[in-house]
Design an enzyme around this catalytic site. Sequence first.
Site, PDB file in Angstrom:
ATOM      1  N   LYS A 147      76.297  19.976 -60.225  1.00 34.34           N
ATOM      2  CA  LYS A 147      76.283  20.039 -58.766  1.00 34.34           C
ATOM      3  C   LYS A 147      75.405  21.197 -58.272  1.00 34.34           C
ATOM      4  CE  LYS A 147      79.598  16.949 -58.052  1.00 34.34           C
ATOM      5  NZ  LYS A 147      79.454  15.717 -57.373  1.00 34.34           N
TER       6      LYS A 147
HETATM    7  N1  GLU Z   1      83.705  10.426 -58.140  1.00 32.57           N
HETATM    8  C1  GLU Z   1      82.969  10.332 -59.371  1.00 32.57           C
HETATM    9  C2  GLU Z   1      81.821  11.314 -59.350  1.00 32.57           C
HETATM   10  O1  GLU Z   1      81.375  11.729 -58.309  1.00 32.57           O
HETATM   11  C3  GLU Z   1      82.402   8.949 -59.591  1.00 32.57           C
HETATM   12  C4  GLU Z   1      83.441   7.955 -59.889  1.00 32.57           C
HETATM   13  C5  GLU Z   1      82.937   6.565 -60.219  1.00 32.57           C
HETATM   14  O2  GLU Z   1      81.843   6.171 -59.804  1.00 32.57           O
HETATM   15  O3  GLU Z   1      83.696   5.853 -60.869  1.00 32.57           O
HETATM   16  O4  GLU Z   1      81.358  11.687 -60.402  1.00 32.57           O
END
Ligand code: GLU
Length: 290
Positions: free
Chosen positions: A237
């Site tokens: 991030k």
């Molecule tokens: N929320 C997860 C992420 O941002 C992705 C989940 C998914 O696509 O299954 O890494």
Amino acid sequence: MTRIVGRFAPSPTGPLHLGSLVAAVGSWLFARAAGGRWLVRIEDLDAPRVVPGSADEILAALKLYALEWDGEIVRQSQRSSLYEHALQTLRTRGLAYDCGCSRGDLQRAASAPVSAEPIYPGTCRDGLPPGRAARAVRFRAPDQTIRVHDVIHGSIEENIAERVGDFVIKRADGPYAYQLAVVVDDAEQGVTQVVRGGDLLSSTVRQVALQRALHLPTPSYAHLPLVLGPDGAKLGKRDGALPLPTLDEARVRNTLAAALHILGIDVDAAPPAEMLQMALTRAPELHGKS
Ligand code: GLU
């Protein structure tokens, strides 16, 4: 024929970065190329990691890139009753149990010297040991090889019991775990096509096991190329973040071109909606070696 429903499910832990943009664009292209719907779900269950304002920032960025979604935005933080219901279903079927182990207990029990994900030794499988209070809730992992087809990676298989053991579906600090929430939400939202970052390939078999245990359908899966930083490590991030204020028109086009390039599609810089339309005509190339 059932209509394709794809989705993008960002965690609002910071601004959209190149890795998450690739997931957004990739899932949009797969869904739209099939004439399907494309949903956006904010995965904000992990309250300590949520950065206030970043969900709105991600949604604003999607608009800048002309990635239009269908329907209402779903936020996991507002859906606890759905996850609780699924957890109770698993308990009723004897497939979920309370675990009283602390992180320290698990590390001490791990045979390998501190692996990132130690295999759960099954301490509380047959009931909490005397004097132990319930902390987390675990899923009783089937001791069998589960095979899943991935559109990009082909066939993947894993025995969860051997790789991670019974895994957590509700954490000791409160929230329902990602693995459970994602399975419940994808089914509840009618998602038929999961297209996401390659880092989640290793979670897929666990999710399919939960789908089977909950008698839910399994969507199709496509795990996109991982975006690596200059040192070859996975982009986090903090790297490659794309803060909105610095996103002038030229930067938006170049960044979108970079995301499409990672997906194997090269188009000339143009207004984002045009770039996406051009990319759509080339969408079959996304499917890699399937
Ligand atoms: N929320 C997860 C992420 O941002 C992705 C989940 C998914 O696509 O299954 O890494």
